[in-house]
Every structure is written in C-alpha cells, then in structure tokens.
Design an enzyme around this catalytic site. Structure first.
Site, PDB file in Angstrom:
ATOM      1  N   SER A  67      45.163   0.890 -18.645  1.00 43.22           N
ATOM      2  CA  SER A  67      44.987   2.337 -18.820  1.00 43.22           C
ATOM      3  C   SER A  67      46.327   2.954 -19.178  1.00 43.22           C
ATOM      4  CB  SER A  67      44.499   2.957 -17.504  1.00 43.22           C
ATOM      5  OG  SER A  67      44.564   4.365 -17.559  1.00 43.22           O
ATOM      6  N   TYR A  78      45.344   4.283  -8.459  1.00 44.73           N
ATOM      7  CA  TYR A  78      44.835   3.746  -9.734  1.00 44.73           C
ATOM      8  C   TYR A  78      45.990   3.469 -10.693  1.00 44.73           C
ATOM      9  CZ  TYR A  78      42.222   3.662 -14.177  1.00 44.73           C
ATOM     10  OH  TYR A  78      41.689   3.307 -15.397  1.00 44.73           O
TER      11      TYR A  78
HETATM   12  P1  NAI Z   1      32.455   2.140 -16.322  1.00 39.83           P
HETATM   13  O1  NAI Z   1      32.363   2.603 -14.916  1.00 39.83           O
HETATM   14  O2  NAI Z   1      31.370   2.496 -17.268  1.00 39.83           O
HETATM   15  O3  NAI Z   1      32.663   0.559 -16.403  1.00 39.83           O
HETATM   16  C1  NAI Z   1      33.301  -0.211 -15.430  1.00 39.83           C
HETATM   17  C2  NAI Z   1      32.406  -1.367 -15.121  1.00 39.83           C
HETATM   18  O4  NAI Z   1      33.059  -2.280 -14.226  1.00 39.83           O
HETATM   19  C3  NAI Z   1      31.135  -0.875 -14.418  1.00 39.83           C
HETATM   20  O5  NAI Z   1      30.008  -1.483 -15.025  1.00 39.83           O
HETATM   21  C4  NAI Z   1      31.343  -1.357 -12.999  1.00 39.83           C
HETATM   22  O6  NAI Z   1      30.135  -1.599 -12.304  1.00 39.83           O
HETATM   23  C5  NAI Z   1      32.131  -2.639 -13.247  1.00 39.83           C
HETATM   24  N1  NAI Z   1      32.786  -3.112 -12.045  1.00 39.83           N
HETATM   25  C6  NAI Z   1      33.594  -2.418 -11.214  1.00 39.83           C
HETATM   26  N2  NAI Z   1      33.943  -3.187 -10.186  1.00 39.83           N
HETATM   27  C7  NAI Z   1      33.360  -4.404 -10.370  1.00 39.83           C
HETATM   28  C8  NAI Z   1      33.325  -5.596  -9.643  1.00 39.83           C
HETATM   29  N3  NAI Z   1      33.976  -5.718  -8.468  1.00 39.83           N
HETATM   30  N4  NAI Z   1      32.642  -6.667 -10.134  1.00 39.83           N
HETATM   31  C9  NAI Z   1      31.973  -6.565 -11.309  1.00 39.83           C
HETATM   32  N5  NAI Z   1      31.934  -5.427 -12.024  1.00 39.83           N
HETATM   33  C10 NAI Z   1      32.613  -4.363 -11.556  1.00 39.83           C
HETATM   34  O7  NAI Z   1      33.844   2.678 -16.850  1.00 39.83           O
HETATM   35  P2  NAI Z   1      34.720   2.368 -18.156  1.00 39.83           P
HETATM   36  O8  NAI Z   1      35.383   3.631 -18.503  1.00 39.83           O
HETATM   37  O9  NAI Z   1      33.923   1.660 -19.170  1.00 39.83           O
HETATM   38  O10 NAI Z   1      35.810   1.392 -17.510  1.00 39.83           O
HETATM   39  C11 NAI Z   1      36.111   0.105 -18.012  1.00 39.83           C
HETATM   40  C12 NAI Z   1      37.579  -0.159 -17.795  1.00 39.83           C
HETATM   41  O11 NAI Z   1      38.334   0.765 -18.585  1.00 39.83           O
HETATM   42  C13 NAI Z   1      38.064   0.018 -16.356  1.00 39.83           C
HETATM   43  O12 NAI Z   1      38.936  -1.038 -16.025  1.00 39.83           O
HETATM   44  C14 NAI Z   1      38.798   1.347 -16.399  1.00 39.83           C
HETATM   45  O13 NAI Z   1      39.810   1.430 -15.422  1.00 39.83           O
HETATM   46  C15 NAI Z   1      39.361   1.322 -17.814  1.00 39.83           C
HETATM   47  N6  NAI Z   1      39.733   2.623 -18.373  1.00 39.83           N
HETATM   48  C16 NAI Z   1      38.801   3.608 -18.596  1.00 39.83           C
HETATM   49  C17 NAI Z   1      39.209   4.823 -19.136  1.00 39.83           C
HETATM   50  C18 NAI Z   1      38.264   5.949 -19.413  1.00 39.83           C
HETATM   51  O14 NAI Z   1      38.734   7.056 -19.707  1.00 39.83           O
HETATM   52  N7  NAI Z   1      36.960   5.736 -19.370  1.00 39.83           N
HETATM   53  C19 NAI Z   1      40.596   5.096 -19.457  1.00 39.83           C
HETATM   54  C20 NAI Z   1      41.477   3.985 -19.221  1.00 39.83           C
HETATM   55  C21 NAI Z   1      41.048   2.808 -18.704  1.00 39.83           C
END
Ligand code: NAI
Length: 257
Positions: A140, A152
């Site tokens: 991120s 975070y």
């Molecule tokens: P999201 O919440 O849609 O996706 C994250 C996914 O990871 C979810 O499906 C969640 O259930 C899964 N997850 C979390 N913990 C888990 C575990 N212990 N085991 C298996 N699955 C698990 O959110 P998004 O935005 O798609 O996030 C994806 C990545 O992108 C994350 O690492 C987040 O930190 C990063 N990110 C997101 C940003 C944003 O603005 N949306 C910005 C910068 C980074």
C-alpha cells in the site's frame, strides 16, 4: 502477453483487487488460477464469473492465509503440478489509534499482512525456482507514507522491506519479487473496515478530486500493473516497489481528514 500453461495463485481472491487480477489472468491471459479466500460462497461466485468469461476452471481453495499456508501451496501443486506466480494480496486495515489499540490488534494485522506472506513465499520457493517464477506482494501507499491507519501503515512498511530483502535471496534462484503500493482503490475493503456508504463516498470524492489524474483507483489499475510485473516484460525487475495512485503521492494527497 500470454500466460498459457502457467499457474497463478492469488490470495484474498474472492473480492476487490484479488478477484479482479485472478479474473484477468484466467480470462485475458490464459493462465490457470488458484484462488484463495475464507468465504467459500464468494470464492465460488468469483470462480463462476471466471468460467462465464471463458477462463479455465479455477482451483478454489477455502483457507485462511494465517493458518493454512502449507495446504494452500500443496493443493495448488497437487492440482496443477507447478506454480509460476504467487500474488500475496490477502490483507486488511485497521484505523484504531495506536494509543487506544490493544496490542493484539497489531499481532492480528501483522499475522495477515506480513507473517502469512513470508510463510507462503518460503513455501512456494521450491516450485517457483522450477519455473523461474515470481512473487507480487500487494502492499500500500501506506507502506511508504505514514497514513493515519496506524498499525496498517507499519504492516505495509514491513511488507515493502520484506520484498526488498527477499529479492536478494530469491534472485540467485531465478525468482523475482516485487510489491505494488496502491493509493485509494475502490473496493470492498472500506466496507470490511466498517466505513459507511456516506463516509466512503466523501473520501472517494475528496481524494479523487485532489489526485492529479482526477480520480481514485479502480481494480483494473492494479491488475494491469501486476500483469506487467508478472510477465517476462519485467524480467530484469526485482525488489522494487510500484506506486499506483493517480499521482496521489506526488500531490501529498493521502490524509483522510
Ligand atoms: P478486499 O477486502 O476486497 O480484499 C481483501 C481480501 O483478502 C478479502 O477477500 C479478504 O477476505 C481476504 N483476506 C483477508 N484476510 C484473509 C485471511 N486471513 N485469509 C484469507 N483471505 C483473507 O480489499 P482490497 O482493497 O481488494 O484489498 C486487497 C489488498 O490490497 C489488501 O492487502 C489491502 O491492504 C491492499 N490495498 C488496498 C487498497 C484500497 O484502497 N482498496 C489500497 C492499498 C492497498
């Protein structure tokens, strides 16, 4: 760009950034994908979407990255016999100020955002070595800039440093490892962190307007960058952090208030 015959493993693939990148690799680039998440229904929906759009049937692995790392790698190898790309995308945020937060919040966040990534990368290494494969960590902008997302930010900074440190060990084995550092991307992450619809819209509008490119990110923005980094076009790139933020960092546009 083609990934025909190649295998891509994506964690956190039932929603957001992970679902989109898995869909792209399977339906546009011809890869076989293994998709990992904790919610079986949502994973099955993501798999159906992929099949509907012409991708080959994904391997659905219902698992928690903090507990099931070995099973995730084993099931992928049992099904496909190889691994070419590991996308460590599963992660979440927490906005509790550090002085108010129980230390267990830190432990849980580090477990998911850092420890599981290290573990999965180590377990995947013997297979990635056979394919000259690569790893992409979804970090991120908060890993570079101190966001008021407290723990975070610390976890994503650790993930960035892991990416650079590990490049030194993986390079001689013919494996590349890079991280993407997205700014604000429109996904369900904000809902998962307890944001209301109104709070979300306000943030997206505010950040979007101030970004030099005039909007916040879409999942296709992160997907295109990851497709490039995973491909042979990036064969000389490892240990690098790629910001994808519409110019937000250049404009110091990262505080939420
Ligand atoms: P999201 O919440 O849609 O996706 C994250 C996914 O990871 C979810 O499906 C969640 O259930 C899964 N997850 C979390 N913990 C888990 C575990 N212990 N085991 C298996 N699955 C698990 O959110 P998004 O935005 O798609 O996030 C994806 C990545 O992108 C994350 O690492 C987040 O930190 C990063 N990110 C997101 C940003 C944003 O603005 N949306 C910005 C910068 C980074």
């Amino acid at each position: 760009m083609s990934f025909k015959g190649k295998v891509v493993l994506v964690t956190g693939a039932s929603s957001g950034i992970g679902a989109d990148v898995a869909h792209h690799f399977a339906t546009k680039l011809g890869a076989k994908v293994a998709i990992v998440g904790r919610n079986e229904n949502r994973l099955n929906n993501a798999a159906e979407e992929i099949k509907k759009c012409g991708g080959s049937t994904p391997l659905v692995i219902t698992a928690d990255v903090t507990k099931d790392a070995a099973r995730i790698i084993d099931e992928t190898i049992d099904e496909f016999g190889r691994l070419d790309v590991l996308i460590n995308n599963a992660g979440y945020g927490d906005t509790t100020p550090i002085l108010d937060a129980d230390i267990e919040i830190f432990d849980r966040l580090m477990d998911t955002n850092v420890r599981s990534v290290i573990n999965l990368t180590k377990l995947a290494t013997p297979y990635l070595e056979k394919t000259n494969g690569n790893v992409i960590n979804v970090s991120s902008m908060a890993g570079i800039i101190p966001y008021k997302e407290h723990f975070y930010s610390i976890s994503k900074a650790a993930l960035n440093q892991f990416t650079k440190v590990m490049a030194n060990e993986l390079g001689p084995r013919g494996i590349r490892i890079n991280a993407i550092n997205p700014g604000f991307i429109k996904t369900g992450a904000f809902d998962a962190a307890g944001w209301t619809e109104e709070q979300k819209q306000k943030l997206f509008d505010k950040i979007g307007k101030k970004n030099p490119l005039g909007r916040i990110g879409e999942v296709t923005d992160t997907t295109k960058l990851m497709a490039f980094l995973a491909s042979d076009e990036a064969a000389f790139i490892t240990g690098c952090l790629y910001v994808v933020d519409g110019g937000g960092m250049a404009a110091n546009n990262f505080n939420q208030d």
